[in-house]
Design an enzyme around this catalytic site. Structure first.
Site, PDB file in Angstrom:
ATOM      1  N   ARG A 114       0.807  -1.237   0.000  1.00 36.03           N
ATOM      2  CA  ARG A 114       0.000   0.000   0.000  1.00 36.03           C
ATOM      3  C   ARG A 114       0.836   1.280   0.000  1.00 36.03           C
ATOM      4  NH1 ARG A 114      -3.362  -2.927   3.430  1.00 36.03           N
ATOM      5  NH2 ARG A 114      -5.121  -3.761   2.269  1.00 36.03           N
ATOM      6  N   LYS A 136       2.970  11.856 -11.338  1.00 33.12           N
ATOM      7  CA  LYS A 136       2.174  10.950 -12.182  1.00 33.12           C
ATOM      8  C   LYS A 136       3.002   9.697 -12.408  1.00 33.12           C
ATOM      9  CE  LYS A 136      -0.519  13.780 -15.414  1.00 33.12           C
ATOM     10  NZ  LYS A 136      -0.717  13.970 -16.862  1.00 33.12           N
ATOM     11  N   GLU A 178      10.480  19.424 -24.205  1.00 38.19           N
ATOM     12  CA  GLU A 178       9.685  19.754 -23.014  1.00 38.19           C
ATOM     13  C   GLU A 178      10.211  21.035 -22.356  1.00 38.19           C
ATOM     14  OE1 GLU A 178       7.007  18.014 -22.599  1.00 38.19           O
ATOM     15  OE2 GLU A 178       7.389  15.963 -23.278  1.00 38.19           O
ATOM     16  N   LYS A 216       6.865  23.780 -14.514  1.00 37.54           N
ATOM     17  CA  LYS A 216       6.047  22.576 -14.327  1.00 37.54           C
ATOM     18  C   LYS A 216       5.572  22.454 -12.875  1.00 37.54           C
ATOM     19  CE  LYS A 216       5.102  17.829 -14.746  1.00 37.54           C
ATOM     20  NZ  LYS A 216       5.256  16.547 -15.377  1.00 37.54           N
ATOM     21  N   GLU A 226      -4.741  17.273 -12.127  1.00 34.77           N
ATOM     22  CA  GLU A 226      -5.123  17.598 -13.498  1.00 34.77           C
ATOM     23  C   GLU A 226      -6.628  17.786 -13.660  1.00 34.77           C
ATOM     24  OE1 GLU A 226      -2.788  15.570 -16.448  1.00 34.77           O
ATOM     25  OE2 GLU A 226      -4.175  16.127 -18.038  1.00 34.77           O
ATOM     26  N   ARG A 230      -3.410  22.164 -15.095  1.00 33.48           N
ATOM     27  CA  ARG A 230      -2.338  21.221 -15.441  1.00 33.48           C
ATOM     28  C   ARG A 230      -2.420  20.785 -16.908  1.00 33.48           C
ATOM     29  NH1 ARG A 230       0.221  16.343 -11.686  1.00 33.48           N
ATOM     30  NH2 ARG A 230       1.781  15.720 -13.197  1.00 33.48           N
ATOM     31  N   ASN A 234      -0.093  19.842 -21.517  1.00 27.40           N
ATOM     32  CA  ASN A 234      -0.309  18.969 -22.676  1.00 27.40           C
ATOM     33  C   ASN A 234      -0.133  19.703 -23.998  1.00 27.40           C
ATOM     34  OD1 ASN A 234      -0.931  16.594 -21.267  1.00 27.40           O
ATOM     35  ND2 ASN A 234      -2.983  17.370 -20.833  1.00 27.40           N
ATOM     36  N   HIS A 237       0.859  18.002 -27.187  1.00 27.36           N
ATOM     37  CA  HIS A 237       0.736  16.560 -26.971  1.00 27.36           C
ATOM     38  C   HIS A 237      -0.470  15.910 -27.649  1.00 27.36           C
ATOM     39  CE1 HIS A 237       3.969  17.288 -24.186  1.00 27.36           C
ATOM     40  NE2 HIS A 237       4.062  16.009 -23.892  1.00 27.36           N
ATOM     41  N   HIS A 241       1.104  13.220 -29.622  1.00 29.23           N
ATOM     42  CA  HIS A 241       0.905  11.790 -29.312  1.00 29.23           C
ATOM     43  C   HIS A 241       0.429  11.029 -30.540  1.00 29.23           C
ATOM     44  CE1 HIS A 241       0.605  12.249 -24.670  1.00 29.23           C
ATOM     45  NE2 HIS A 241       1.792  11.818 -25.030  1.00 29.23           N
ATOM     46  N   HIS A 256       9.712  10.886 -28.402  1.00 35.17           N
ATOM     47  CA  HIS A 256       8.593  11.647 -27.835  1.00 35.17           C
ATOM     48  C   HIS A 256       8.772  13.147 -28.115  1.00 35.17           C
ATOM     49  CE1 HIS A 256       5.377  12.682 -25.082  1.00 35.17           C
ATOM     50  NE2 HIS A 256       6.187  13.504 -24.440  1.00 35.17           N
TER      51      HIS A 256
HETATM   52  N1  LIG Z   1       5.132  10.986 -15.254  1.00 35.66           N
HETATM   53  C1  LIG Z   1       5.088  11.998 -16.084  1.00 35.66           C
HETATM   54  O1  LIG Z   1       4.537  13.057 -15.785  1.00 35.66           O
HETATM   55  C2  LIG Z   1       5.741  11.848 -17.418  1.00 35.66           C
HETATM   56  C3  LIG Z   1       5.975  12.974 -18.203  1.00 35.66           C
HETATM   57  C4  LIG Z   1       6.641  12.807 -19.414  1.00 35.66           C
HETATM   58  C5  LIG Z   1       7.050  11.540 -19.811  1.00 35.66           C
HETATM   59  N2  LIG Z   1       6.805  10.467 -19.028  1.00 35.66           N
HETATM   60  C6  LIG Z   1       7.241   9.117 -19.406  1.00 35.66           C
HETATM   61  O2  LIG Z   1       8.664   9.121 -19.505  1.00 35.66           O
HETATM   62  C7  LIG Z   1       9.051   8.085 -20.392  1.00 35.66           C
HETATM   63  C8  LIG Z   1      10.144   8.592 -21.299  1.00 35.66           C
HETATM   64  O3  LIG Z   1      11.242   8.995 -20.508  1.00 35.66           O
HETATM   65  P1  LIG Z   1      12.728   9.066 -21.086  1.00 35.66           P
HETATM   66  O4  LIG Z   1      12.725   9.841 -22.344  1.00 35.66           O
HETATM   67  O5  LIG Z   1      13.589   9.469 -19.972  1.00 35.66           O
HETATM   68  O6  LIG Z   1      12.966   7.551 -21.561  1.00 35.66           O
HETATM   69  P2  LIG Z   1      13.769   6.312 -20.963  1.00 35.66           P
HETATM   70  O7  LIG Z   1      13.600   6.161 -19.517  1.00 35.66           O
HETATM   71  O8  LIG Z   1      13.390   5.163 -21.841  1.00 35.66           O
HETATM   72  O9  LIG Z   1      15.307   6.696 -21.256  1.00 35.66           O
HETATM   73  C9  LIG Z   1      15.755   6.816 -22.590  1.00 35.66           C
HETATM   74  C10 LIG Z   1      16.987   5.936 -22.829  1.00 35.66           C
HETATM   75  O10 LIG Z   1      18.129   6.554 -22.225  1.00 35.66           O
HETATM   76  C11 LIG Z   1      18.806   5.621 -21.389  1.00 35.66           C
HETATM   77  N3  LIG Z   1      19.433   6.432 -20.346  1.00 35.66           N
HETATM   78  C12 LIG Z   1      18.848   6.998 -19.277  1.00 35.66           C
HETATM   79  N4  LIG Z   1      19.707   7.792 -18.637  1.00 35.66           N
HETATM   80  C13 LIG Z   1      20.887   7.715 -19.299  1.00 35.66           C
HETATM   81  C14 LIG Z   1      22.156   8.342 -19.130  1.00 35.66           C
HETATM   82  N5  LIG Z   1      22.346   9.245 -18.164  1.00 35.66           N
HETATM   83  N6  LIG Z   1      23.143   8.032 -19.990  1.00 35.66           N
HETATM   84  C15 LIG Z   1      22.910   7.158 -21.022  1.00 35.66           C
HETATM   85  N7  LIG Z   1      21.738   6.564 -21.248  1.00 35.66           N
HETATM   86  C16 LIG Z   1      20.736   6.846 -20.398  1.00 35.66           C
HETATM   87  C17 LIG Z   1      17.726   4.678 -20.929  1.00 35.66           C
HETATM   88  O11 LIG Z   1      18.266   3.451 -20.509  1.00 35.66           O
HETATM   89  C18 LIG Z   1      16.886   4.546 -22.205  1.00 35.66           C
HETATM   90  O12 LIG Z   1      17.504   3.624 -23.065  1.00 35.66           O
HETATM   91  C19 LIG Z   1       7.810   7.627 -21.134  1.00 35.66           C
HETATM   92  O13 LIG Z   1       7.437   6.369 -20.651  1.00 35.66           O
HETATM   93  C20 LIG Z   1       6.766   8.671 -20.760  1.00 35.66           C
HETATM   94  O14 LIG Z   1       5.468   8.145 -20.706  1.00 35.66           O
HETATM   95  C21 LIG Z   1       6.157  10.604 -17.838  1.00 35.66           C
HETATM   96 ZN   LIG Z   2       5.726  15.049 -23.102  1.00 31.15          ZN
END
Ligand SMILES: NC(=O)c1ccc[n+]([C@@H]2O[C@H](COP(=O)([O-])OP(=O)(O)OC[C@H]3O[C@@H](n4cnc5c(N)ncnc54)[C@H](O)[C@@H]3O)[C@@H](O)[C@H]2O)c1
Ligand SMILES: [Zn+2]
Length: 349
Positions: A114, A136, A178, A216, A226, A230, A234, A237, A241, A256
């Site tokens: 939990r 999130k 972003e 943010k 949201e 908030r 988007n 997006h 998306h 992305h």
């Molecule tokens: N929670 C939220 O509000 C929110 C907002 C935006 C995006 N997201 C989510 O975030 C995700 C995308 O995040 P991301 O772009 O960080 O992707 P990711 O976590 O897949 O990282 C991208 C790549 O970089 C590698 N990597 C990470 N740090 C590294 C470093 N310092 N050096 C070398 N390689 C490294 C990872 O292993 C991966 O292969 C999506 O799933 C998306 O839905 C969430």
């Molecule tokens: Zn985004």
């Protein structure tokens, strides 16, 4: 700790040695476990160990990287490892990685027994400026992004720009979209600074990140679940998306951020077409040349445009069957909502 936001959750921006180490020693966690993927195990874990040698004794959970692994199957292995490490409810999970690790690790922590505390240490630009901030959490399910999840704030977020050094260029560009979005939504001074950037490797992230995060976190603080403002986060997006999903099946998927940069441009053009008066920074003649410095926007054929509209109609932010797009309003951190019809969208191409 240099914090840009106290009430929601502390955000330390600076070296881990300066921020994480004293914060941890002031807490009373019974056990600490770290979650990484194979890349952050290689590039980021040694740096954390250097700042915090006692971490060598903590269990390390390594999961496979990438969006394809942000699913229930991986969660099951994480939960199993948390039980194996005998974590009680006073334990802490540290998520060391990009948005995939942060979203999924946070979700696992928020649901294990939990809920136990978790800390986000984002290692990509995208996660440092966006995913790690705001609570999130979630995973993909039945091919739907972030379909299962919860809102839960981390105990703290620690951002160390050292991690950006090993990040591939394309990932840096992805997160930069972003940063641009945050500047357009709420920080004209940051927007001015961004205009001077030619090479992302030479950018001053220690200047950029606190400002970008402040936009943010300021918005999330006003609307954590949201229900209103908030939604301005988007921007880019709804169309972005759709672009991201459409390109997912192509031989060269877009990141992305590449999709969101394009989405911001198209959403601004759509708002203008619908007769809205836009801030000067959102005008396509200002936005296009700036974005084209970092991103290339492929030409769309008629079939792709139709597919994009179909995908936009499935967006989870729509209401009453109408496509809803949120853009920055006339002043900082206000928003504008437009509801385009299909013929409005088609007219852009
Ligand atoms: N929670 C939220 O509000 C929110 C907002 C935006 C995006 N997201 C989510 O975030 C995700 C995308 O995040 P991301 O772009 O960080 O992707 P990711 O976590 O897949 O990282 C991208 C790549 O970089 C590698 N990597 C990470 N740090 C590294 C470093 N310092 N050096 C070398 N390689 C490294 C990872 O292993 C991966 O292969 C999506 O799933 C998306 O839905 C969430
Ligand atoms: Zn985004």
């Amino acid at each position: 700790m240099s914090s840009v936001l106290q009430p929601l959750h502390p955000i330390g921006i600076g070296s881990l040695a300066t921020n994480l180490v004293p914060w941890l020693s002031a807490q009373r966690y019974s056990r600490i476990v770290v979650l990484v993927d194979e890349h952050t195990a290689e590039f980021c874990w040694p740096y954390l160990l250097h700042a915090l040698p006692q971490a060598k004794a903590w269990p390390l959970i390594v999961v496979p990287s990438g969006e394809l692994n942000k699913n229930l199957r991986t969660c099951q292995t994480i939960w199993a490892d948390l039980f194996e490490a005998e974590l009680d409810r006073k334990s802490l999970l540290i998520n060391l990685g990009g948005g995939v690790i942060g979203d999924m690790g946070g979700f696992c922590a928020a649901t294990y027994k939990r809920g136990i505390d978790f800390v986000q240490i984002p290692t990509t630009l995208l996660s440092a400026t966006d995913a790690a901030i705001g609570g999130k959490l979630g995973i993909d399910f039945l091919n739907l992004k972030n379909a299962i999840g919860v809102f839960q704030q981390p105990a703290a977020v620690f951002i160390d720009t050292f991690f950006l050094n090993t990040l591939p260029d394309r990932e840096l560009r992805s997160g930069f979209a972003e940063v641009i979005k945050h500047a357009l939504i709420g920080d004209p001074i940051l927007w001015q600074y961004l205009q001077g950037i030619e090479n992302l490797r030479a950018a001053d992230w220690n200047y950029i990140l606190p400002r970008s995060i402040a936009v943010k976190s300021g918005i999330v603080e006003q609307d954590p679940h949201e229900q209103g403002l908030r939604a301005v986060l988007n921007y880019g997006h709804t169309i972005g998306h759709a672009i991201e999903s459409h390109w997912l099946e192509s031989p060269s998927p877009l990141t992305h951020g590449e999709a969101i940069a394009w989405g911001m441009l198209l959403e601004s053009a759509l708002a203008l077409y619908k007769g809205n008066i836009l801030q000067q920074t959102l005008q396509p003649e200002v936005l296009t040349p700036f974005l084209e410095r970092f991103y290339t926007f492929p030409v769309l054929d008629v079939q792709s445009v139709a597919t994009l509209w179909a995908l936009m109609q499935q967006d989870k932010k729509n209401s009453n069957g109408r496509v809803r797009i949120t853009l920055p309003g006339e002043s900082a951190t206000t928003m504008r909502v437009i509801e385009p019809e299909e013929h409005d969208f088609l007219s852009l191409f």
